[in-house]
Design a protein around this motif. Structure first.
Motif, PDB file in Angstrom:
ATOM      1  N   GLY A  62       0.741  -1.091   0.018  1.00  0.00           N
ATOM      2  CA  GLY A  62       0.025  -0.148   0.048  1.00  0.00           C
ATOM      3  C   GLY A  62       0.929   1.404   0.078  1.00  0.00           C
ATOM      4  N   ASN A  63       2.121   0.906   0.226  1.00  0.00           N
ATOM      5  CA  ASN A  63       3.086   2.388   0.244  1.00  0.00           C
ATOM      6  C   ASN A  63       4.131   2.267  -0.875  1.00  0.00           C
ATOM      7  N   ASP A  64       3.579   1.397  -1.877  1.00  0.00           N
ATOM      8  CA  ASP A  64       4.374   1.319  -3.189  1.00  0.00           C
ATOM      9  C   ASP A  64       4.890   2.427  -3.990  1.00  0.00           C
ATOM     10  N   PRO A  65       6.103   2.668  -3.814  1.00  0.00           N
ATOM     11  CA  PRO A  65       6.429   4.073  -4.589  1.00  0.00           C
ATOM     12  C   PRO A  65       6.433   3.874  -6.275  1.00  0.00           C
ATOM     13  N   GLY A  66       6.164   2.694  -6.803  1.00  0.00           N
ATOM     14  CA  GLY A  66       6.097   2.406  -7.863  1.00  0.00           C
ATOM     15  C   GLY A  66       7.047   1.110  -8.597  1.00  0.00           C
ATOM     16  N   HIS A  67       7.880   0.601  -7.817  1.00  0.00           N
ATOM     17  CA  HIS A  67       8.671  -0.099  -8.249  1.00  0.00           C
ATOM     18  C   HIS A  67       8.633  -1.518  -7.291  1.00  0.00           C
ATOM     19  N   TRP A  68       7.772  -1.663  -6.539  1.00  0.00           N
ATOM     20  CA  TRP A  68       8.031  -2.808  -5.918  1.00  0.00           C
ATOM     21  C   TRP A  68       7.010  -3.801  -6.071  1.00  0.00           C
ATOM     22  N   ARG A  69       7.167  -4.156  -7.541  1.00  0.00           N
ATOM     23  CA  ARG A  69       6.480  -5.070  -8.369  1.00  0.00           C
ATOM     24  C   ARG A  69       6.156  -6.618  -7.705  1.00  0.00           C
ATOM     25  N   ALA A  70       6.998  -6.763  -6.869  1.00  0.00           N
ATOM     26  CA  ALA A  70       7.089  -8.170  -6.375  1.00  0.00           C
ATOM     27  C   ALA A  70       5.750  -8.434  -5.312  1.00  0.00           C
ATOM     28  N   LEU A  71       5.272  -7.246  -4.799  1.00  0.00           N
ATOM     29  CA  LEU A  71       4.442  -7.224  -3.865  1.00  0.00           C
ATOM     30  C   LEU A  71       2.973  -7.343  -4.446  1.00  0.00           C
ATOM     31  N   ARG A  72       2.769  -6.875  -5.739  1.00  0.00           N
ATOM     32  CA  ARG A  72       1.673  -6.469  -6.497  1.00  0.00           C
ATOM     33  C   ARG A  72       0.728  -7.791  -6.264  1.00  0.00           C
ATOM     34  N   PRO A  73       1.226  -9.039  -6.677  1.00  0.00           N
ATOM     35  CA  PRO A  73       0.324 -10.324  -6.485  1.00  0.00           C
ATOM     36  C   PRO A  73      -0.231 -10.500  -5.299  1.00  0.00           C
ATOM     37  N   LEU A  74       0.481  -9.974  -4.202  1.00  0.00           N
ATOM     38  CA  LEU A  74      -0.240 -10.193  -3.062  1.00  0.00           C
ATOM     39  C   LEU A  74      -1.297  -9.365  -2.510  1.00  0.00           C
ATOM     40  N   ALA A  75      -1.750  -8.423  -3.251  1.00  0.00           N
ATOM     41  CA  ALA A  75      -2.882  -7.502  -3.256  1.00  0.00           C
ATOM     42  C   ALA A  75      -4.037  -8.311  -3.319  1.00  0.00           C
ATOM     43  N   ASP A  76      -4.131  -9.350  -4.309  1.00  0.00           N
ATOM     44  CA  ASP A  76      -5.112 -10.020  -4.569  1.00  0.00           C
ATOM     45  C   ASP A  76      -5.598 -11.095  -3.460  1.00  0.00           C
ATOM     46  N   LEU A  77      -4.589 -11.303  -2.631  1.00  0.00           N
ATOM     47  CA  LEU A  77      -4.907 -12.218  -1.491  1.00  0.00           C
ATOM     48  C   LEU A  77      -6.074 -11.643  -0.329  1.00  0.00           C
ATOM     49  N   PRO A  78      -6.743 -12.609  -0.024  1.00  0.00           N
ATOM     50  CA  PRO A  78      -7.739 -12.105   1.028  1.00  0.00           C
ATOM     51  C   PRO A  78      -7.155 -11.331   2.081  1.00  0.00           C
ATOM     52  N   VAL A  79      -7.550 -10.195   2.390  1.00  0.00           N
ATOM     53  CA  VAL A  79      -7.158  -9.473   3.665  1.00  0.00           C
ATOM     54  C   VAL A  79      -7.614 -10.203   5.096  1.00  0.00           C
ATOM     55  N   PRO A  80      -6.408 -10.562   5.691  1.00  0.00           N
ATOM     56  CA  PRO A  80      -6.854 -11.528   7.296  1.00  0.00           C
ATOM     57  C   PRO A  80      -7.555 -10.347   7.989  1.00  0.00           C
ATOM     58  N   ARG A  81      -8.633 -10.736   8.676  1.00  0.00           N
ATOM     59  CA  ARG A  81      -9.362 -10.063   9.807  1.00  0.00           C
ATOM     60  C   ARG A  81      -8.905 -10.235  11.113  1.00  0.00           C
ATOM     61  N   ARG A  82      -8.206 -11.413  11.468  1.00  0.00           N
ATOM     62  CA  ARG A  82      -7.977 -11.818  12.755  1.00  0.00           C
ATOM     63  C   ARG A  82      -6.574 -12.227  12.495  1.00  0.00           C
ATOM     64  N   LEU A  83      -5.405 -12.178  13.851  1.00  0.00           N
ATOM     65  CA  LEU A  83      -4.162 -12.710  13.907  1.00  0.00           C
ATOM     66  C   LEU A  83      -4.404 -14.367  14.073  1.00  0.00           C
ATOM     67  N   ASP A  84      -5.512 -14.890  14.228  1.00  0.00           N
ATOM     68  CA  ASP A  84      -5.447 -16.248  14.428  1.00  0.00           C
ATOM     69  C   ASP A  84      -6.566 -17.028  13.587  1.00  0.00           C
ATOM     70  N   GLU A  85      -6.580 -16.303  12.376  1.00  0.00           N
ATOM     71  CA  GLU A  85      -7.352 -16.661  11.147  1.00  0.00           C
ATOM     72  C   GLU A  85      -6.696 -18.051  10.532  1.00  0.00           C
ATOM     73  N   ALA A  86      -7.511 -18.906  10.066  1.00  0.00           N
ATOM     74  CA  ALA A  86      -7.194 -20.145   9.705  1.00  0.00           C
ATOM     75  C   ALA A  86      -7.200 -20.020   8.082  1.00  0.00           C
ATOM     76  N   ALA A  87      -5.921 -19.342   7.775  1.00  0.00           N
ATOM     77  CA  ALA A  87      -5.681 -18.829   6.232  1.00  0.00           C
ATOM     78  C   ALA A  87      -5.617 -20.157   5.389  1.00  0.00           C
ATOM     79  N   CYS A  88      -5.018 -21.166   5.988  1.00  0.00           N
ATOM     80  CA  CYS A  88      -4.756 -22.520   5.228  1.00  0.00           C
ATOM     81  C   CYS A  88      -5.357 -23.534   5.928  1.00  0.00           C
ATOM     82  N   ALA A  89      -6.060 -24.512   5.247  1.00  0.00           N
ATOM     83  CA  ALA A  89      -6.673 -25.577   5.820  1.00  0.00           C
ATOM     84  C   ALA A  89      -5.873 -26.897   6.302  1.00  0.00           C
TER      85      ALA A  89
END
Length: 176
Positions: A62-89
């Motif tokens: 979210g603070n990408d100055p324009g050249h942090w391309r490696a982080l762009r695919p992560l924007a499509d991941l679900p935004v976690p709502r809790r620190l104990d969320e079961a992101a992976c079954a």
């Protein structure tokens, strides 16, 4: 400083691969069985790392100055709502996500410029409160947090008689 963070990204990937190998040696159900750990089970602990890494990497993106391309695919991941969320079954889902995150971390760190490390990063915590800190300081927290919870996971594996193998950062340091 960037080379230090590249070393920590390498260490992160190496240790996560060691945890994956250890997890494959557990009996059926051993990964998700409650162990009295802060995040319940080994899988709960590993999930917490995926959740926390996702949260931080999305904040960084979210603070990408324009050249942090490696982080762009992560924007499509679900935004976690809790620190104990079961992101992976299960272990398979965890390993797929872990590899995605670890590759993005390594690629992003490699793309950082020295001036990036001095940038102020604005973000909101899980309660929605705004914060701002220097990227280099946030990266110290990011990698330290990973080591902290991986240490918890290695203890849980040890209690089950599963050796994770060597864990010292020293083993990843290049020879002089």
């Amino acid at each position: 400083m960037r080379d230090h963070f590249a070393l920590l990204a390498d260490y992160n990937r190496w240790m996560n691969a060691s945890l994956h190998v250890a997890a494959l040696r557990l009996p059926e159900g051993g990964l998700a069985e409650p162990r009295g750990a802060f995040f319940g089970s080994i899988l709960g602990t590993l999930n917490h790392l995926v959740v926390a890494d996702t949260i931080w990497l999305q904040r960084f993106a979210g603070n990408d100055p324009g050249h942090w391309r490696a982080l762009r695919p992560l924007a499509d991941l679900p935004v976690p709502r809790r620190l104990d969320e079961a992101a992976c079954a299960d272990l398979h889902a965890w390993w797929e996500r872990r590899q995605l995150l670890d590759q993005a971390i390594a690629d992003w760190i490699a793309a950082l410029q020295p001036h990036d490390l001095e940038r102020a990063i604005a973000y909101r915590n899980m309660a929605g409160q705004p914060h701002g800190r220097r990227l280099s300081h946030l990266l110290l927290h990011f990698f330290n947090h990973q080591a902290h919870h991986r240490g918890q996971a290695t203890t849980l594996f040890h209690q089950l008689g599963v050796d994770v193998g060597p864990t010292d950062l020293l083993l990843r340091l290049p020879a002089a």
